[in-house]
Design a protein around this motif. Sequence first.
Motif, PDB file in Angstrom:
ATOM      1  N   VAL A  47     -19.973 119.451 -19.067  1.00  0.00           N
ATOM      2  CA  VAL A  47     -21.332 119.394 -18.536  1.00  0.00           C
ATOM      3  C   VAL A  47     -22.304 118.884 -19.599  1.00  0.00           C
ATOM      4  O   VAL A  47     -23.119 117.978 -19.358  1.00  0.00           O
ATOM      5  CB  VAL A  47     -21.777 120.777 -18.013  1.00  0.00           C
ATOM      6  N   LEU A  48     -22.210 119.447 -20.799  1.00  0.00           N
ATOM      7  CA  LEU A  48     -23.130 119.061 -21.869  1.00  0.00           C
ATOM      8  C   LEU A  48     -22.902 117.624 -22.321  1.00  0.00           C
ATOM      9  O   LEU A  48     -23.856 116.897 -22.618  1.00  0.00           O
ATOM     10  CB  LEU A  48     -22.974 120.015 -23.059  1.00  0.00           C
ATOM     11  N   ALA A  49     -21.641 117.211 -22.376  1.00  0.00           N
ATOM     12  CA  ALA A  49     -21.352 115.832 -22.774  1.00  0.00           C
ATOM     13  C   ALA A  49     -21.943 114.845 -21.777  1.00  0.00           C
ATOM     14  O   ALA A  49     -22.520 113.814 -22.161  1.00  0.00           O
ATOM     15  CB  ALA A  49     -19.839 115.644 -22.896  1.00  0.00           C
ATOM     16  N   ASP A  50     -21.827 115.165 -20.480  1.00  0.00           N
ATOM     17  CA  ASP A  50     -22.354 114.268 -19.459  1.00  0.00           C
ATOM     18  C   ASP A  50     -23.872 114.241 -19.482  1.00  0.00           C
ATOM     19  O   ASP A  50     -24.490 113.170 -19.361  1.00  0.00           O
ATOM     20  CB  ASP A  50     -21.840 114.711 -18.084  1.00  0.00           C
ATOM     21  N   GLU A  51     -24.486 115.401 -19.669  1.00  0.00           N
ATOM     22  CA  GLU A  51     -25.947 115.469 -19.698  1.00  0.00           C
ATOM     23  C   GLU A  51     -26.526 114.712 -20.890  1.00  0.00           C
ATOM     24  O   GLU A  51     -27.662 114.218 -20.825  1.00  0.00           O
ATOM     25  CB  GLU A  51     -26.403 116.924 -19.747  1.00  0.00           C
ATOM     26  N   ASN A  52     -25.761 114.637 -21.973  1.00  0.00           N
ATOM     27  CA  ASN A  52     -26.268 114.014 -23.202  1.00  0.00           C
ATOM     28  C   ASN A  52     -25.603 112.675 -23.516  1.00  0.00           C
ATOM     29  O   ASN A  52     -25.680 112.187 -24.641  1.00  0.00           O
ATOM     30  CB  ASN A  52     -26.074 114.976 -24.368  1.00  0.00           C
ATOM     31  N   SER A  53     -24.994 112.061 -22.515  1.00  0.00           N
ATOM     32  CA  SER A  53     -24.251 110.824 -22.749  1.00  0.00           C
ATOM     33  C   SER A  53     -25.144 109.656 -23.174  1.00  0.00           C
ATOM     34  O   SER A  53     -24.662 108.714 -23.808  1.00  0.00           O
ATOM     35  CB  SER A  53     -23.461 110.439 -21.493  1.00  0.00           C
ATOM     36  N   LYS A  54     -26.412 109.720 -22.845  1.00  0.00           N
ATOM     37  CA  LYS A  54     -27.320 108.612 -23.179  1.00  0.00           C
ATOM     38  C   LYS A  54     -27.994 108.788 -24.537  1.00  0.00           C
ATOM     39  O   LYS A  54     -28.660 107.870 -25.029  1.00  0.00           O
ATOM     40  CB  LYS A  54     -28.398 108.469 -22.102  1.00  0.00           C
ATOM     41  N   GLY A  55     -27.862 109.964 -25.140  1.00  0.00           N
ATOM     42  CA  GLY A  55     -28.514 110.213 -26.427  1.00  0.00           C
ATOM     43  C   GLY A  55     -27.532 110.224 -27.578  1.00  0.00           C
ATOM     44  O   GLY A  55     -26.340 109.946 -27.410  1.00  0.00           O
ATOM     45  N   PRO A  56     -28.005 110.597 -28.768  1.00  0.00           N
ATOM     46  CA  PRO A  56     -27.137 110.569 -29.944  1.00  0.00           C
ATOM     47  C   PRO A  56     -26.215 111.774 -30.083  1.00  0.00           C
ATOM     48  O   PRO A  56     -25.287 111.756 -30.896  1.00  0.00           O
ATOM     49  CB  PRO A  56     -28.136 110.528 -31.105  1.00  0.00           C
ATOM     50  N   LEU A  57     -26.446 112.838 -29.296  1.00  0.00           N
ATOM     51  CA  LEU A  57     -25.607 114.036 -29.423  1.00  0.00           C
ATOM     52  C   LEU A  57     -24.247 113.788 -28.789  1.00  0.00           C
ATOM     53  O   LEU A  57     -24.150 113.354 -27.639  1.00  0.00           O
ATOM     54  CB  LEU A  57     -26.290 115.227 -28.736  1.00  0.00           C
ATOM     55  N   ARG A  58     -23.195 114.089 -29.556  1.00  0.00           N
ATOM     56  CA  ARG A  58     -21.813 113.983 -29.067  1.00  0.00           C
ATOM     57  C   ARG A  58     -21.249 115.393 -28.913  1.00  0.00           C
ATOM     58  O   ARG A  58     -21.372 116.223 -29.824  1.00  0.00           O
ATOM     59  CB  ARG A  58     -20.933 113.200 -30.029  1.00  0.00           C
ATOM     60  N   VAL A  59     -20.605 115.655 -27.774  1.00  0.00           N
ATOM     61  CA  VAL A  59     -20.090 116.992 -27.469  1.00  0.00           C
ATOM     62  C   VAL A  59     -18.605 116.875 -27.121  1.00  0.00           C
ATOM     63  O   VAL A  59     -18.240 116.122 -26.207  1.00  0.00           O
ATOM     64  CB  VAL A  59     -20.851 117.638 -26.297  1.00  0.00           C
ATOM     65  N   ASN A  60     -17.766 117.622 -27.835  1.00  0.00           N
ATOM     66  CA  ASN A  60     -16.325 117.551 -27.623  1.00  0.00           C
ATOM     67  C   ASN A  60     -15.679 118.915 -27.827  1.00  0.00           C
ATOM     68  O   ASN A  60     -16.315 119.849 -28.307  1.00  0.00           O
ATOM     69  CB  ASN A  60     -15.695 116.537 -28.588  1.00  0.00           C
TER      70      ASN A  60
END
Length: 247
Positions: free
Chosen positions: A179-192
């Motif tokens: 969820v977090l990765a998809d919400e932040n896919s356009k910004g610089p934050l990478r979530v894995n």
Amino acid sequence: MLDYQPSPHLLDGRVILVTGASKGIGREAALQYAKHGATLILLGRNVPALESLYDEIEAAGCPQPAIIPLDMLGATDQHYRDMAATIENQFGHLDGALMNAGDLGVLGPFEQIEDKCWDRVMKINVDATFHMTRALLPLLKASEDGRLIFTSSGVGKKGRAYWGAYAVSKFATEGMMQVLADENSKGPLRVNCINPGGTRTAMRAQAFPGEDPMTLKTPADLMPLYLYLMGPDSKNVNGQSIDAQPK
């Protein structure tokens, strides 16, 4: 990325929080992040162990770390909001977080899971991680190159008999990451997510008491992946659940 060779200055200038930093993978990751230039925020409930790690980091000539003593079982949402405010006031920014703290619970048949065990596992592995992540997100999103890494498990991808509460909590962790990765896919934050696999830790010994620990990889063996996902070279990796020890 499993045999990644990081630059000695990979994390220079970055501020990174590691939960469960007092032992095992969290301790090793914190030490390696510090040795590669980061300023570490060490979070855990075992203060003497955190102080020992603090001393080791300082003795190695790394940036001076900070300690946040916190028992995630008893912490409230306000604790995490206050923690985020303290980090912002003291450091000005937060560039990475490794959500490593977790509780195994008791392995056994699903119908025999006790409420106390279920509640503890969910509180630490899901609820506390959610509240902490939510509080830290504004700081992580404000970073020019933020990184958020969750700790998963093979039983969080395919359910396994007798792993009950722990497995369910890790399915939730995988979902939180996605969820977090998809919400932040356009910004610089990478979530894995990282699934460490069988590693020579106290939690592994608790789950497999008859296993010879010398047959397992050590936390240090897994660090290339942890460094890769926390550093700038992973800018194109987002929403992935990566096995540190693929079969």
